[in-house]
Design a protein around this motif. Structure first.
Motif, PDB file in Angstrom:
ATOM      1  N   LEU A 456       0.829  -1.205   0.000  1.00 17.32           N
ATOM      2  CA  LEU A 456       0.000   0.000   0.000  1.00 17.32           C
ATOM      3  C   LEU A 456       0.863   1.254   0.000  1.00 17.32           C
ATOM      4  CD1 LEU A 456      -2.788  -0.847   2.617  1.00 17.32           C
ATOM      5  CD2 LEU A 456      -2.769  -1.293   0.166  1.00 17.32           C
ATOM      6  N   GLU A 457       1.883   1.273   0.833  1.00 14.07           N
ATOM      7  CA  GLU A 457       2.762   2.435   0.932  1.00 14.07           C
ATOM      8  C   GLU A 457       3.430   2.707  -0.404  1.00 14.07           C
ATOM      9  OE1 GLU A 457       5.932   5.108   1.628  1.00 14.07           O
ATOM     10  OE2 GLU A 457       6.185   3.079   0.841  1.00 14.07           O
ATOM     11  N   ALA A 458       3.897   1.655  -1.062  1.00 12.28           N
ATOM     12  CA  ALA A 458       4.605   1.826  -2.324  1.00 12.28           C
ATOM     13  C   ALA A 458       3.673   2.263  -3.449  1.00 12.28           C
ATOM     14  CB  ALA A 458       5.315   0.516  -2.695  1.00 12.28           C
ATOM     15  N   VAL A 459       2.472   1.689  -3.508  1.00 11.65           N
ATOM     16  CA  VAL A 459       1.523   2.101  -4.556  1.00 11.65           C
ATOM     17  C   VAL A 459       1.219   3.588  -4.434  1.00 11.65           C
ATOM     18  CG1 VAL A 459      -0.857   1.900  -5.370  1.00 11.65           C
ATOM     19  CG2 VAL A 459       0.481  -0.158  -4.904  1.00 11.65           C
ATOM     20  N   GLY A 460       0.950   4.057  -3.205  1.00  8.13           N
ATOM     21  CA  GLY A 460       0.653   5.463  -3.018  1.00  8.13           C
ATOM     22  C   GLY A 460       1.788   6.356  -3.472  1.00  8.13           C
ATOM     23  N   TYR A 461       3.006   5.993  -3.106  1.00  9.92           N
ATOM     24  CA  TYR A 461       4.163   6.822  -3.466  1.00  9.92           C
ATOM     25  C   TYR A 461       4.417   6.820  -4.968  1.00  9.92           C
ATOM     26  CZ  TYR A 461       9.049   8.070  -4.181  1.00  9.92           C
ATOM     27  OH  TYR A 461      10.205   8.627  -4.651  1.00  9.92           O
ATOM     28  N   HIS A 462       4.478   5.646  -5.566  1.00 12.88           N
ATOM     29  CA  HIS A 462       4.833   5.573  -6.982  1.00 12.88           C
ATOM     30  C   HIS A 462       3.728   6.124  -7.880  1.00 12.88           C
ATOM     31  CE1 HIS A 462       8.658   3.631  -6.424  1.00 12.88           C
ATOM     32  NE2 HIS A 462       8.108   2.712  -5.621  1.00 12.88           N
ATOM     33  N   ALA A 463       2.487   6.014  -7.495  1.00  8.98           N
ATOM     34  CA  ALA A 463       1.408   6.637  -8.268  1.00  8.98           C
ATOM     35  C   ALA A 463       1.467   8.153  -8.139  1.00  8.98           C
ATOM     36  CB  ALA A 463       0.053   6.106  -7.797  1.00  8.98           C
ATOM     37  N   ARG A 464       1.657   8.634  -6.918  1.00 10.98           N
ATOM     38  CA  ARG A 464       1.675  10.077  -6.670  1.00 10.98           C
ATOM     39  C   ARG A 464       2.808  10.764  -7.425  1.00 10.98           C
ATOM     40  NH1 ARG A 464       4.309  11.996  -2.281  1.00 10.98           N
ATOM     41  NH2 ARG A 464       4.051   9.989  -1.220  1.00 10.98           N
ATOM     42  N   THR A 465       3.982  10.165  -7.421  1.00 12.34           N
ATOM     43  CA  THR A 465       5.127  10.802  -8.079  1.00 12.34           C
ATOM     44  C   THR A 465       5.038  10.715  -9.600  1.00 12.34           C
ATOM     45  OG1 THR A 465       6.399   8.746  -7.793  1.00 12.34           O
ATOM     46  CG2 THR A 465       6.668  10.483  -6.116  1.00 12.34           C
ATOM     47  N   ARG A 466       4.140   9.897 -10.112  1.00 14.99           N
ATOM     48  CA  ARG A 466       3.942   9.804 -11.562  1.00 14.99           C
ATOM     49  C   ARG A 466       2.632  10.438 -12.003  1.00 14.99           C
ATOM     50  NH1 ARG A 466       6.988   6.154  -9.472  1.00 14.99           N
ATOM     51  NH2 ARG A 466       8.722   5.189 -10.610  1.00 14.99           N
ATOM     52  N   LYS A 467       1.959  11.125 -11.076  1.00 10.35           N
ATOM     53  CA  LYS A 467       0.727  11.869 -11.360  1.00 10.35           C
ATOM     54  C   LYS A 467      -0.385  10.958 -11.865  1.00 10.35           C
ATOM     55  CE  LYS A 467       3.269  16.151 -12.306  1.00 10.35           C
ATOM     56  NZ  LYS A 467       3.547  17.233 -13.271  1.00 10.35           N
ATOM     57  N   LEU A 468      -0.491   9.783 -11.248  1.00 11.95           N
ATOM     58  CA  LEU A 468      -1.556   8.845 -11.577  1.00 11.95           C
ATOM     59  C   LEU A 468      -2.622   8.917 -10.492  1.00 11.95           C
ATOM     60  CD1 LEU A 468       0.674   5.739 -12.460  1.00 11.95           C
ATOM     61  CD2 LEU A 468      -0.082   7.569 -13.998  1.00 11.95           C
ATOM     62  N   THR A 469      -3.879   9.004 -10.902  1.00  6.39           N
ATOM     63  CA  THR A 469      -4.979   9.028  -9.940  1.00  6.39           C
ATOM     64  C   THR A 469      -5.414   7.592  -9.659  1.00  6.39           C
ATOM     65  OG1 THR A 469      -5.809  11.233 -10.400  1.00  6.39           O
ATOM     66  CG2 THR A 469      -7.428   9.611  -9.690  1.00  6.39           C
ATOM     67  N   THR A 470      -5.551   7.256  -8.368  1.00  5.87           N
ATOM     68  CA  THR A 470      -5.873   5.886  -7.962  1.00  5.87           C
ATOM     69  C   THR A 470      -7.274   5.806  -7.376  1.00  5.87           C
ATOM     70  OG1 THR A 470      -4.872   6.256  -5.781  1.00  5.87           O
ATOM     71  CG2 THR A 470      -3.450   5.344  -7.502  1.00  5.87           C
ATOM     72  N   MET A 471      -7.969   4.699  -7.680  1.00  7.86           N
ATOM     73  CA  MET A 471      -9.302   4.442  -7.141  1.00  7.86           C
ATOM     74  C   MET A 471      -9.298   3.017  -6.601  1.00  7.86           C
ATOM     75  SD  MET A 471     -11.648   6.257 -10.115  1.00  7.86           S
ATOM     76  CE  MET A 471     -12.940   6.862  -9.034  1.00  7.86           C
ATOM     77  N   VAL A 472      -9.184   2.897  -5.280  1.00  4.82           N
ATOM     78  CA  VAL A 472      -9.049   1.576  -4.667  1.00  4.82           C
ATOM     79  C   VAL A 472     -10.324   0.757  -4.861  1.00  4.82           C
ATOM     80  CG1 VAL A 472      -9.852   2.300  -2.366  1.00  4.82           C
ATOM     81  CG2 VAL A 472      -8.274   0.370  -2.588  1.00  4.82           C
ATOM     82  N   TRP A 473     -10.147  -0.535  -5.165  1.00  2.00           N
ATOM     83  CA  TRP A 473     -11.296  -1.432  -5.285  1.00  2.00           C
ATOM     84  C   TRP A 473     -11.702  -1.888  -3.892  1.00  2.00           C
ATOM     85  CZ3 TRP A 473     -14.891  -2.733  -8.685  1.00  2.00           C
ATOM     86  CH2 TRP A 473     -15.715  -3.822  -8.407  1.00  2.00           C
ATOM     87  N   ASP A 474     -12.917  -1.572  -3.484  1.00  2.00           N
ATOM     88  CA  ASP A 474     -13.423  -1.964  -2.169  1.00  2.00           C
ATOM     89  C   ASP A 474     -14.771  -2.638  -2.347  1.00  2.00           C
ATOM     90  OD1 ASP A 474     -14.074  -2.344   0.450  1.00  2.00           O
ATOM     91  OD2 ASP A 474     -13.816  -0.262   1.073  1.00  2.00           O
ATOM     92  N   ALA A 475     -14.765  -3.963  -2.254  1.00  2.00           N
ATOM     93  CA  ALA A 475     -16.004  -4.742  -2.351  1.00  2.00           C
ATOM     94  C   ALA A 475     -16.552  -5.077  -0.978  1.00  2.00           C
ATOM     95  CB  ALA A 475     -15.753  -6.017  -3.155  1.00  2.00           C
TER      96      ALA A 475
END
Length: 700
Positions: A456-475
C-alpha cells in the motif's frame, strides 16, 4: 473487476497490552472542559466460541461531547482473560479489563461509534459483562454524569480531511486538472455491478450516510461500477428499467452532493455480452448504442464532475488475436465518444475515460489505446488501467509471500509505462481499480498484514510521483458498510498517509521468540524510504536507545533484555506490540510473538474432506509446497510446487487443522505426495499424503 476476481477482495493482526494500566490510562485519557456532557452505550457480542476460547466484538457509542482519547473499563463475570486484541490496547488486573484507544482511533464524535475486538480464554463459563465505564462514566445508554479534566494525550491524531462540495471543478478542456482533482478515489464495488441486483453479493443498500462517511475519510472521487444487463428490456429498444435508472441517478446525485467526482460505466456487461462483439457485431453495437444513448440523455445536464467510462475490463471472444481485439475495442470506444458528444448539454465537454484491452498495462495495450486517442482527437479524454500487483504475491502462489524486489519492480515498471505512454504526453490516467486480489476479511492470512502494508505504501508513493490518480477497489474488504468503520484501521491509515507522504517500514512486522528457553537479541532491516528513524515506543513509553535497542545503518536490533521483557509470560501468540517511529508517515508496528514449533498428526479422509491435525502453537502458516516422489510439482498450477493459499489449502486456527481443498486433489495423481508447510516463524513441517481414488491418508 473480472468475473474471476469479483469475489476476491486480511489477517487482522491484534495489538496486545504492555506496560502499566495507570500509565496508559493517564496518557490516553481525553482532555475535556470541566463538567462536559458524557454518556455512552456499549454493544458486547461474542462472535465465535470454542472450548477454552472465544472471539468478542465491542462497539462503543459516545452519546456525550466529542472525545479525543478513550478508555473503556469492565469486569468479566466469569474470570475470562483477553489473550489478543485489535484496534485497542487491552490490559487486565484480575477480572477487571481496560481497553485504551490505539494511536489511530482516539477521536469519537457525538453519536459516533468506535469498535475493537479481541480473542479471549475462559474456563467454567463465558458470561458476557454487562457494566462498562467510558473515561470513568458508566455507560447507561443515555447522557448523564460528567467527566473531569484530564491530561491531554501527547500525540494528537491527524486531522480528518474536510469535505468541500462547493469547490468548483476545473473548467472543461483541462482533463489533467480534473483527473488530478479526483485523487484519491474509491470504488463502490460489488454493489450496482452485482448480479442480479444491488445486494446480491453481500453488501447492504447504499445510503447517503455511507457516501458521506467515505467522503469524510478524504476520498475525492467515487467510481460506481454498474451492470446494466439485468435492468433493461429486449431489442431493439433495450429500454432501461425506470426504477433501476432512478436508483443509479439517486446514488450519483447523493455522491455529487457530497462533493465527489463520480465515474459510472458499463461494468460486467463486458463479459456478459459485449465480449461477443467480434462475431455478433450488429446486435452488440445496437445494444451498446441504445444503453449509452439512454444513459447520456439521463445525465446530460449533470455536473461536469460526473465522468463516463466506456467499458470495464473489455475482453473479446472469437478474435484472431490482439490486433483484432484492438480494432473492435477502438470501434466501441469511438462510438461511445460519438454518442456522448452528440447528446449535447454538459456531455459535449464531459470527461470521458477509455480503457485499454483488459484494462491491462502491457506496452502493446497502452500503444493501442494511444492510437485511439490520436484518431479521436478529443480534448477531454483520459485513459484507464487496473492494477492488482504482481500476481503470485496478489494471490499467494509460487512462494509469493513477501513484498520483495520482484513485486516492487513489477509495480514500478507498470507505473513507469503508464506515465511515459500517457501522462508524459498530456493524457491523464485513472488507475480505476487497484488492491491485491486475495486481501479479504473473509480469507484471513492469505496476505501477511505487514507485507500488504508495504505494498500500500509503495503504490501510493509511486502513483503520486507519476501523477496517476488511484481508485481503490473496495467490495467490502476494507470498509465495513454496515458499521461505517474500517475493518483494519491501520490499513486505512497507510492508505491515507500514502496520499501525501512516505512511511517507514521494516523487513517484517513480526518477531518470533521461543516459548521456553533462552531469548536472544532480534534484528530487523529498516526500510527508511527517505525518512529518518525516530525511535521505538510501546504504548506511551519510549524504549531506550542503547539499552532496549540499537540502530546501525538500516539494521534495528532489539536487545535480549528488551525482547525478554516484551515477551512477558510468553503465552502463545502476540505478547506485545511496539511501534517504530519515523520522521513522517504512520508508525510501523512490530509484534512480539511467542511460539513453539508446530506439530502435526496422522489423518484419514477423502478428496472432498481432508484436514491435517495441526497444533500451530503460536505460529502462523505462510505457504505450502506439494511434490511427487520424483520432485516434480504436484497438484494444480503444476509449474510451481507452491500452491495457492486458500484456493488449494487453508489453515483453520480454531479447529487446529490445515484443510486440503477438493480443488487441490482434483489435479493430484494417485500415489504419494510430500507436503512442506512453511510458517512465518521460519519453521517447516514435512507431511506425506497418499491418494487412492477418493481416499486420502496422511502421516508425519
Amino acid at each position: 473487476m473480472s468475473p474471476q476476481t469479483i469475489r476476491r477482495s486480511r489477517l487482522r493482526v491484534g495489538m496486545v497490552a504492555g506496560g502499566v494500566v495507570a500509565l496508559l490510562v493517564s496518557w490516553m485519557m481525553v482532555a475535556v472542559s470541566a463538567q462536559a456532557a458524557a454518556g455512552c452505550r456499549v454493544a458486547y457480542t461474542v462472535s465465535a466460541q470454542w472450548p477454552g476460547g472465544f472471539t468478542a466484538n465491542v462497539n462503543v457509542t459516545n452519546l456525550g461531547d466529542p472525545l479525543n482519547g478513550w478508555s473503556l473499563v469492565w469486569t468479566f463475570p466469569s474470570g475470562q482473560r483477553v489473550t489478543q486484541a485489535w484496534n485497542a490496547t487491552v490490559t487486565s488486573s484480575g477480572s477487571q479489563v481496560t481497553a485504551v484507544n490505539a494511536s489511530y482511533n482516539p477521536a469519537v464524535g457525538t453519536n459516533a461509534t468506535v469498535s475493537f475486538g479481541f480473542n479471549g480464554s475462559w474456563t467454567g463459563g463465558n458470561t458476557n459483562p454487562t457494566s462498562f465505564a467510558l473515561n470513568g462514566v458508566a455507560c447507561t445508554g443515555s447522557v448523564g454524569g460528567t467527566t473531569s479534566p484530564t491530561v491531554s494525550p501527547s500525540v494528537s491524531p491527524s486531522a480528518s480531511p474536510t469535505v468541500s462540495p462547493s469547490v468548483s471543478p476545473p473548467p472543461p478542456g483541462n482533463p489533467m486538472a480534473t483527473v488530478a482533482a479526483m485523487e484519491p478515489g474509491w470504488n463502490l464495488g460489488n454493489t450496482l455491478d452485482a448480479i442480479p441486483d444491488e445486494t446480491a453479493w453481500g453488501n447492504p443498500l447504499t445510503t447517503q450516510a455511507l457516501l458521506r462517511h467515505v467522503r469524510s475519510q478524504g476520498y475525492n472521487s467515487i467510481r460506481l461500477p454498474i451492470t446494466w444487463s439485468n435492468h433493461h428490456g429486449p431489442a431493439p429498444a433495450y429500454t432501461i428499467d425506470a426504477v433501476w435508472l432512478g436508483r443509479v441517478r439517486q446514488i450519483v446525485d447523493w455522491s455529487l452532493a457530497e462533493g465527489f467526482y463520480v465515474m459510472i460505466n458499463l461494468h460486467h456487461d463486458s463479459w456478459q455480452w459485449i465480449n461477443t462483439y467480434p462475431t455478433d457485431q450488429a446486435n452488440v453495437m445496437n445494444r451498446y448504442r441504445a444503453l449509452w444513448t439512454q444513459i447520456t440523455a439521463a445525465f446530460r445536464d449533470h455536473s461536469p464532475k460526473l465522468v463516463f467510462e466506456s467499458i470495464n475490463e473489455p475482453q473479446f471472444a472469437g478474435t484472431s488475436g490482439d490486433e483484432q481485439n484492438y480494432q473492435v475495442l477502438r470501434e466501441l470506444n469511438a462510438e461511445f465518444v460519438r454518442i456522448v458528444r452528440a447528446s449535447g448539454g454538459n456531455n459535449a465537454t464531459r470527461l470521458l475515460v477509455l480503457p485499454t484491452l483488459h484494462t491491462n498495462a502491457d506496452q502493446g495495450r497502452l500503444d493501442a489505446l494511444t492510437a485511439e486517442f490520436n484518431q479521436l482527437r478529443d480534448p477531454n479524454l483520459a485513459a484507464t488501467v487496473h492494477f492488482y500487483g504482481y500476481w503470485p504475491f496478489s494471490v499467494n502462489i509460487a512462494g509469493g509471500t513477501r513484498y520483495d524486489s520482484t513485486v516492487e519492480q513489477d509495480l514500478i515498471g507498470t507505473f513507469d509505462r503508464v506515465h511515459d505512454t500517457f501522462v508524459a504526453r498530456g493524457i491523464p490516467v485513472v488507475i480505476g481499480e487497484w488492491a491485491l486480489l486475495n486481501w479479504d476479511h473473509n480469507r484471513p492470512g492469505v496476505i501477511e498484514r505487514g507485507e500488504f502494508l508495504k505494498f500500500l505504501e509503495a503504490v501510493g508513493y509511486h502513483a503520486r510521483t507519476r501523477k496517476l490518480t488511484t481508485m481503490v477497489w473496495d467490495a467490502g474488504q476494507f470498509l465495513n458498510r454496515n458499521e461505517l468503520r474500517w475493518r483494519d484501521q491501520g490499513v486505512y491509515e497507510m492508505f491515507k498517509a500514502s496520499w501525501t507522504t512516505r512511511s517507514g517500514t521494516a523487513s517484517s512486522d513480526q518477531v518470533y521468540v521461543p516459548r521456553t528457553g533462552a531469548i536472544t537479541s532480534k534484528s530487523l532491516t529498516l526500510n527508511l524510504n527517505g525518512l529518518t528513524f525516530q525511535g521505538l515506543r510501546q504504548g506511551s513509553t519510549n524504549l531506550v536507545n542503547g539499552t532496549d535497542y540499537t540502530v546501525l545503518g538500516s539494521t534495528l536490533t532489539l536487545t535480549a533484555a528488551a525482547v525478554t521483557r516484551l515477551a512477558g509470560n510468553r503465552a502463545y501468540g502476540v505478547n506485545s506490540t511496539i511501534e517504530a517511529r519515523f520522521s513522517q508517515g504512520v508508525p510501523w508496528q512490530i509484534h512480539i510473538i511467542s511460539h513453539d514449533p508446530p506439530t502435526q498428526a496422522a489423518a484419514t479422509g477423502t478428496t472432498s474432506s481432508f484436514a491435517i491435525p495441526t497444533q500451530f502453537r503460536g505460529d502462523q502458516l505462510a505457504t505450502m509446497e506439494a511434490k511427487y516422489a520424483d520432485g516434480t510439482p504436484a497438484g494444480p498450477a503444476n509449474w510451481t510446487p507452491f500452491k495457492e493459499f486458500w484456493q488449494h489449502f487453508q489453515p483453520d486456527y480454531n479447529a487446529n487443522t490445515i484443510i486440503l481443498k477438493p480443488e487441490f486433489f482434483a489435479e493430484v495423481d494417485d500415489g504419494a505426495v510430500t507436503l512442506t508447510f512453511h510458517f512465518w516463524s521460519g519453521a517447516q513441517l514435512t507431511y506425506r499424503i497418499t491418494k487412492s481414488g477418493t481416499t486420502v491418508t496422511g502421516t508425519t
